[in-house]
Design a protein around this motif. Structure first.
Motif, mmCIF file in Angstrom:
data_model
loop_
_atom_site.group_PDB
_atom_site.id
_atom_site.type_symbol
_atom_site.label_atom_id
_atom_site.label_comp_id
_atom_site.label_asym_id
_atom_site.label_seq_id
_atom_site.Cartn_x
_atom_site.Cartn_y
_atom_site.Cartn_z
ATOM 1 N N MET A 181 28.436 27.285 27.510
ATOM 2 C CA MET A 181 27.614 27.605 26.341
ATOM 3 C C MET A 181 27.022 26.314 25.783
ATOM 4 S SD MET A 181 27.819 30.863 25.926
ATOM 5 C CE MET A 181 28.049 31.826 24.467
ATOM 6 N N PHE A 182 25.865 26.449 25.167
ATOM 7 C CA PHE A 182 25.113 25.326 24.629
ATOM 8 C C PHE A 182 24.811 25.629 23.166
ATOM 9 C CE2 PHE A 182 23.616 21.941 27.184
ATOM 10 C CZ PHE A 182 22.599 21.324 26.497
ATOM 11 N N LEU A 183 25.037 24.680 22.279
ATOM 12 C CA LEU A 183 24.662 24.854 20.880
ATOM 13 C C LEU A 183 23.168 24.589 20.738
ATOM 14 C CD1 LEU A 183 27.383 23.236 18.607
ATOM 15 C CD2 LEU A 183 26.691 25.612 18.710
ATOM 16 N N VAL A 184 22.441 25.538 20.136
ATOM 17 C CA VAL A 184 20.994 25.420 19.979
ATOM 18 C C VAL A 184 20.624 25.760 18.544
ATOM 19 C CG1 VAL A 184 18.768 26.302 20.753
ATOM 20 C CG2 VAL A 184 20.630 26.056 22.381
ATOM 21 N N ASP A 185 19.800 24.936 17.945
ATOM 22 C CA ASP A 185 19.264 25.209 16.609
ATOM 23 C C ASP A 185 18.115 26.201 16.782
ATOM 24 O OD1 ASP A 185 18.054 25.236 14.134
ATOM 25 O OD2 ASP A 185 17.872 23.057 13.964
ATOM 26 N N SER A 187 21.352 21.615 10.479
ATOM 27 C CA SER A 187 21.019 21.968 11.855
ATOM 28 C C SER A 187 22.274 22.419 12.609
ATOM 29 C CB SER A 187 20.384 20.769 12.554
ATOM 30 O OG SER A 187 20.141 21.042 13.901
ATOM 31 N N VAL A 188 23.385 21.741 12.381
ATOM 32 C CA VAL A 188 24.647 22.107 13.031
ATOM 33 C C VAL A 188 25.140 23.455 12.502
ATOM 34 C CG1 VAL A 188 27.056 21.434 13.357
ATOM 35 C CG2 VAL A 188 25.262 19.708 13.460
ATOM 36 N N ARG A 189 24.992 23.697 11.189
ATOM 37 C CA ARG A 189 25.447 24.956 10.584
ATOM 38 C C ARG A 189 24.712 26.161 11.134
ATOM 39 N NH1 ARG A 189 26.175 22.049 5.967
ATOM 40 N NH2 ARG A 189 24.100 22.432 5.180
ATOM 41 N N ARG A 190 23.416 26.043 11.343
ATOM 42 C CA ARG A 190 22.651 27.196 11.802
ATOM 43 C C ARG A 190 22.600 27.324 13.326
ATOM 44 N NH1 ARG A 190 18.125 24.149 9.370
ATOM 45 N NH2 ARG A 190 17.298 22.911 11.071
ATOM 46 N N ALA A 191 23.186 26.353 14.041
ATOM 47 C CA ALA A 191 23.167 26.368 15.508
ATOM 48 C C ALA A 191 23.907 27.588 16.050
ATOM 49 C CB ALA A 191 23.780 25.088 16.056
ATOM 50 N N GLU A 192 23.377 28.124 17.138
ATOM 51 C CA GLU A 192 23.960 29.285 17.810
ATOM 52 C C GLU A 192 24.380 28.881 19.215
ATOM 53 O OE1 GLU A 192 20.603 31.870 17.895
ATOM 54 O OE2 GLU A 192 20.809 32.433 15.789
ATOM 55 N N ARG A 193 25.402 29.542 19.731
ATOM 56 C CA ARG A 193 25.854 29.287 21.100
ATOM 57 C C ARG A 193 24.996 30.118 22.048
ATOM 58 N NH1 ARG A 193 31.015 27.285 21.867
ATOM 59 N NH2 ARG A 193 31.427 28.780 23.501
ATOM 60 N N ARG A 194 24.406 29.455 23.047
ATOM 61 C CA ARG A 194 23.574 30.133 24.050
ATOM 62 C C ARG A 194 24.154 29.887 25.431
ATOM 63 N NH1 ARG A 194 18.062 30.034 21.661
ATOM 64 N NH2 ARG A 194 18.437 30.929 19.611
ATOM 65 N N PRO A 195 24.183 30.901 26.304
ATOM 66 C CA PRO A 195 24.769 30.732 27.633
ATOM 67 C C PRO A 195 23.828 29.998 28.591
ATOM 68 C CG PRO A 195 23.920 32.953 27.404
ATOM 69 C CD PRO A 195 23.752 32.284 26.063
ATOM 70 N N VAL A 196 24.440 29.320 29.563
ATOM 71 C CA VAL A 196 23.697 28.661 30.634
ATOM 72 C C VAL A 196 24.228 29.242 31.943
ATOM 73 C CG1 VAL A 196 23.130 26.460 31.737
ATOM 74 C CG2 VAL A 196 23.436 26.578 29.269
#
Length: 94
Positions: free
Chosen positions: A33-37, A59-68
């Motif tokens: 997983m990748f943290l993405v704003d 930016s860190v607070r609103r970041a979402e985990r995205r799969p790779v």
């Protein structure tokens, strides 16, 4: 849980790869997983030109985990290995 599903069996999730945007099945517990704003589309602290800086707390607070997907992870590992070749070994004299 379905009646025919074992208790330790996980249902796969369907999602889009952050890198290549292909749809793939994955297990959320094992996929990279990748943290993405979501506001910028980049990981917190990454600039538009690919540089790094200290990420803003919001930016860190609103970041979402995205799969790779596994294919993109493998390509990134191969690229990283090519960029960092092993050090040359020279024979020693007795």
């Amino acid at each position: 849980m379905r009646g025919d599903q074992m208790p330790d069996e996980r249902l796969p999730t369907i999602g889009r790869c952050y890198a290549c945007k292909r749809t793939f099945h994955y297990d959320p517990a094992t996929v990279t997983m990748f943290l993405v704003d979501p506001e910028t589309g980049f990981p917190p602290g990454m600039t538009v030109l690919g540089g790094q800086r200290d990420p803003a707390p919001e930016s860190v607070r609103r970041a979402e985990r995205r799969p790779v997907c596994p294919r993109c992870v493998e390509q990134a590992e191969r690229h990283l290995a090519a960029q960092n070749p092993p050090e040359p070994r020279f024979p020693t004299w007795p």
